[in-house]
Design a protein around this motif. Structure first.
Motif, PDB file in Angstrom:
ATOM      1  N   LYS A 127       0.835  -1.213   0.000  1.00  0.00           N
ATOM      2  CA  LYS A 127       0.000   0.000   0.000  1.00  0.00           C
ATOM      3  C   LYS A 127       0.867   1.259   0.000  1.00  0.00           C
ATOM      4  CE  LYS A 127      -4.197   1.729   2.380  1.00  0.00           C
ATOM      5  NZ  LYS A 127      -5.374   0.980   1.898  1.00  0.00           N
ATOM      6  N   THR A 128       1.719   1.380  -1.014  1.00  0.00           N
ATOM      7  CA  THR A 128       2.539   2.590  -1.162  1.00  0.00           C
ATOM      8  C   THR A 128       2.565   2.988  -2.642  1.00  0.00           C
ATOM      9  OG1 THR A 128       4.639   1.506  -1.704  1.00  0.00           O
ATOM     10  CG2 THR A 128       4.113   1.753   0.654  1.00  0.00           C
ATOM     11  N   MET A 129       3.336   4.015  -2.922  1.00  0.00           N
ATOM     12  CA  MET A 129       3.539   4.475  -4.297  1.00  0.00           C
ATOM     13  C   MET A 129       4.045   3.360  -5.216  1.00  0.00           C
ATOM     14  SD  MET A 129       7.031   6.762  -3.997  1.00  0.00           S
ATOM     15  CE  MET A 129       6.379   7.975  -2.840  1.00  0.00           C
ATOM     16  N   ILE A 130       4.718   2.363  -4.638  1.00  0.00           N
ATOM     17  CA  ILE A 130       5.219   1.232  -5.435  1.00  0.00           C
ATOM     18  C   ILE A 130       4.075   0.531  -6.169  1.00  0.00           C
ATOM     19  CG2 ILE A 130       6.361  -1.053  -5.279  1.00  0.00           C
ATOM     20  CD1 ILE A 130       8.252   1.277  -4.688  1.00  0.00           C
ATOM     21  N   ASP A 131       2.896   0.498  -5.554  1.00  0.00           N
ATOM     22  CA  ASP A 131       1.759  -0.211  -6.156  1.00  0.00           C
ATOM     23  C   ASP A 131       1.235   0.476  -7.414  1.00  0.00           C
ATOM     24  OD1 ASP A 131       1.480  -2.491  -4.377  1.00  0.00           O
ATOM     25  OD2 ASP A 131       1.073  -0.979  -2.843  1.00  0.00           O
ATOM     26  N   ALA A 132       1.559   1.740  -7.606  1.00  0.00           N
ATOM     27  CA  ALA A 132       1.230   2.412  -8.875  1.00  0.00           C
ATOM     28  C   ALA A 132       2.453   2.436  -9.796  1.00  0.00           C
ATOM     29  CB  ALA A 132       0.751   3.841  -8.602  1.00  0.00           C
ATOM     30  N   LEU A 133       3.630   2.653  -9.214  1.00  0.00           N
ATOM     31  CA  LEU A 133       4.843   2.799 -10.039  1.00  0.00           C
ATOM     32  C   LEU A 133       5.239   1.508 -10.740  1.00  0.00           C
ATOM     33  CD1 LEU A 133       7.136   5.004  -7.753  1.00  0.00           C
ATOM     34  CD2 LEU A 133       6.004   5.690  -9.884  1.00  0.00           C
ATOM     35  N   GLU A 134       5.191   0.401 -10.013  1.00  0.00           N
ATOM     36  CA  GLU A 134       5.682  -0.846 -10.618  1.00  0.00           C
ATOM     37  C   GLU A 134       4.855  -1.284 -11.831  1.00  0.00           C
ATOM     38  OE1 GLU A 134       8.301  -3.551  -8.804  1.00  0.00           O
ATOM     39  OE2 GLU A 134       6.784  -5.128  -8.844  1.00  0.00           O
ATOM     40  N   PRO A 135       3.518  -1.348 -11.724  1.00  0.00           N
ATOM     41  CA  PRO A 135       2.750  -1.711 -12.925  1.00  0.00           C
ATOM     42  C   PRO A 135       2.921  -0.703 -14.061  1.00  0.00           C
ATOM     43  CG  PRO A 135       1.272  -1.201 -11.072  1.00  0.00           C
ATOM     44  CD  PRO A 135       2.663  -1.227 -10.541  1.00  0.00           C
ATOM     45  N   ALA A 136       3.131   0.561 -13.705  1.00  0.00           N
ATOM     46  CA  ALA A 136       3.339   1.580 -14.745  1.00  0.00           C
ATOM     47  C   ALA A 136       4.644   1.338 -15.489  1.00  0.00           C
ATOM     48  CB  ALA A 136       3.334   2.974 -14.117  1.00  0.00           C
ATOM     49  N   VAL A 137       5.712   1.061 -14.745  1.00  0.00           N
ATOM     50  CA  VAL A 137       7.004   0.799 -15.370  1.00  0.00           C
ATOM     51  C   VAL A 137       6.910  -0.464 -16.222  1.00  0.00           C
ATOM     52  CG1 VAL A 137       9.421   0.193 -14.902  1.00  0.00           C
ATOM     53  CG2 VAL A 137       8.351   2.065 -13.659  1.00  0.00           C
ATOM     54  N   HIS A 178      -8.990   2.574   2.364  1.00  0.00           N
ATOM     55  CA  HIS A 178      -8.621   3.930   1.939  1.00  0.00           C
ATOM     56  C   HIS A 178      -7.557   3.850   0.845  1.00  0.00           C
ATOM     57  CE1 HIS A 178     -10.649   5.549   5.497  1.00  0.00           C
ATOM     58  NE2 HIS A 178     -10.067   4.573   6.181  1.00  0.00           N
ATOM     59  N   GLN A 179      -7.734   4.640  -0.195  1.00  0.00           N
ATOM     60  CA  GLN A 179      -6.732   4.660  -1.273  1.00  0.00           C
ATOM     61  C   GLN A 179      -5.464   5.370  -0.787  1.00  0.00           C
ATOM     62  OE1 GLN A 179      -8.232   5.408  -5.236  1.00  0.00           O
ATOM     63  NE2 GLN A 179      -6.383   6.527  -5.817  1.00  0.00           N
ATOM     64  N   ASP A 180      -4.326   4.810  -1.140  1.00  0.00           N
ATOM     65  CA  ASP A 180      -3.050   5.375  -0.688  1.00  0.00           C
ATOM     66  C   ASP A 180      -2.741   6.702  -1.404  1.00  0.00           C
ATOM     67  OD1 ASP A 180      -0.450   5.192   0.722  1.00  0.00           O
ATOM     68  OD2 ASP A 180       0.324   5.107  -1.324  1.00  0.00           O
ATOM     69  N   PRO A 181      -2.427   7.744  -0.637  1.00  0.00           N
ATOM     70  CA  PRO A 181      -2.128   9.042  -1.269  1.00  0.00           C
ATOM     71  C   PRO A 181      -0.892   8.996  -2.180  1.00  0.00           C
ATOM     72  CG  PRO A 181      -1.818   9.157   1.139  1.00  0.00           C
ATOM     73  CD  PRO A 181      -2.474   7.846   0.833  1.00  0.00           C
ATOM     74  N   GLY A 182       0.153   8.306  -1.774  1.00  0.00           N
ATOM     75  CA  GLY A 182       1.378   8.263  -2.592  1.00  0.00           C
ATOM     76  C   GLY A 182       1.179   7.483  -3.887  1.00  0.00           C
ATOM     77  N   ALA A 183       0.383   6.435  -3.854  1.00  0.00           N
ATOM     78  CA  ALA A 183       0.078   5.710  -5.096  1.00  0.00           C
ATOM     79  C   ALA A 183      -0.744   6.601  -6.019  1.00  0.00           C
ATOM     80  CB  ALA A 183      -0.677   4.419  -4.787  1.00  0.00           C
ATOM     81  N   THR A 184      -1.581   7.449  -5.421  1.00  0.00           N
ATOM     82  CA  THR A 184      -2.411   8.365  -6.209  1.00  0.00           C
ATOM     83  C   THR A 184      -1.550   9.435  -6.872  1.00  0.00           C
ATOM     84  OG1 THR A 184      -4.162   7.966  -4.597  1.00  0.00           O
ATOM     85  CG2 THR A 184      -4.472   9.827  -6.102  1.00  0.00           C
ATOM     86  N   SER A 185      -0.579   9.981  -6.137  1.00  0.00           N
ATOM     87  CA  SER A 185       0.298  10.998  -6.748  1.00  0.00           C
ATOM     88  C   SER A 185       1.239  10.360  -7.765  1.00  0.00           C
ATOM     89  CB  SER A 185       1.075  11.768  -5.682  1.00  0.00           C
ATOM     90  OG  SER A 185       1.856  10.917  -4.872  1.00  0.00           O
ATOM     91  N   ALA A 186       1.636   9.118  -7.524  1.00  0.00           N
ATOM     92  CA  ALA A 186       2.496   8.432  -8.509  1.00  0.00           C
ATOM     93  C   ALA A 186       1.757   8.296  -9.841  1.00  0.00           C
ATOM     94  CB  ALA A 186       2.915   7.060  -7.978  1.00  0.00           C
ATOM     95  N   ALA A 187       0.448   8.067  -9.781  1.00  0.00           N
ATOM     96  CA  ALA A 187      -0.340   7.978 -11.018  1.00  0.00           C
ATOM     97  C   ALA A 187      -0.372   9.336 -11.734  1.00  0.00           C
ATOM     98  CB  ALA A 187      -1.747   7.481 -10.707  1.00  0.00           C
ATOM     99  N   LEU A 188      -0.343  10.433 -10.981  1.00  0.00           N
ATOM    100  CA  LEU A 188      -0.292  11.762 -11.617  1.00  0.00           C
ATOM    101  C   LEU A 188       1.040  11.954 -12.347  1.00  0.00           C
ATOM    102  CD1 LEU A 188      -1.726  14.093  -8.791  1.00  0.00           C
ATOM    103  CD2 LEU A 188      -2.952  13.106 -10.736  1.00  0.00           C
TER     104      LEU A 188
END
Ligand code: ADP
Ligand code: MG
Length: 205
Positions: A127-137, A178-188
């Motif tokens: 539940k961190t920014m990694i959960d958005a960054l890794e699939p994106a990469v 709750h959605q993780d704020p850092g994963a949300t900003s990583a998506a931005l």
């Protein structure tokens, strides 16, 4: 090919969307954090935008290392050193080439992601920014649009997770739902690649 101007547009587009979404990021950081994520990133990316306008670096690598350095020095929260490390390591990986292709960008962000994992100790599912960054990469080899969708889906997928890293982990089970704020900003950040590729530094400009 992607030149320094593209990377500057990427950072400017990120600053614009962070600015627009700051209240939402802070609202997400309220139930499972300390309600500062929007403010933290706004301060950081505003400094990045201003610095890149004042002293535009000549290469893609230099744009990212300069941005990363500023995020580390300007953002108080955990996210500053993490995003700063992502961009600095990516910049270092690009070296001093005048232009890079999409595959080199993907490779550089992969190196940045690994550095963030090493610094923060988080793995996918924590539940961190990694959960958005890794699939994106992972999706970056296909297209910026695919990376954007993967990051957005990754951010939404953090909602049912229990946090194992960062402030939210202090809440244990109560971090669930709750959605993780850092994963949300990583998506931005990832979505801004598409904006930069369309030739603008901000939506609608
Ligand atoms: P702080 O938690 O210090 O207030 P922010 O609110 O700016 O910092 O950022 C919180 C976000 O940082 C979290 O939502 C999470 O995505 C990310 N984060 C926190 N700790 C880690 C970590 N160890 N690894 C990866 N990301 C993390
Ligand atoms: Mg916070």
């Amino acid at each position: 090919m992607l030149d320094a101007e593209f990377f500057r547009r990427w950072m400017t587009a990120t600053a614009a969307s962070v600015d627009r979404e700051a209240e939402r990021l802070t609202a997400l950081d309220s139930p499972i954090g300390d309600a500062d994520h929007g403010g933290n990133l706004r301060r950081g990316f505003t400094a990045v935008r201003e610095s890149l306008e004042k002293e535009p670096p000549a290469t893609p690598g230099a744009v990212l290392t300069q941005a990363g350095r500023l995020l580390i020095s300007k953002v108080g929260g955990a996210s500053g050193p993490l995003y700063g490390t992502l961009l600095r390591r990516a910049g270092k990986t690009l070296g001093d080439a005048d232009e890079v292709d999409a595959a080199q960008l993907a490779e550089a962000l992969r190196a940045g992601l690994e550095a963030v994992k090493q610094l923060g100790g988080a793995a996918p599912g924590d539940k961190t920014m990694i959960d958005a960054l890794e699939p994106a990469v992972d999706a970056l080899g296909q297209s910026f649009a695919a990376a954007r969708s993967a990051a957005e889906e990754g951010a939404v997928a953090t909602t049912p997770m229990r946090a194992h890293k960062g402030r939210a982990s202090y809440l244990g089970e109560r971090s669930i739902g709750h959605q993780d704020p850092g994963a949300t900003s990583a998506a931005l950040l990832i979505a801004a690649l598409e904006t930069a590729a369309s030739g603008t530094g901000a939506d609608g400009e």
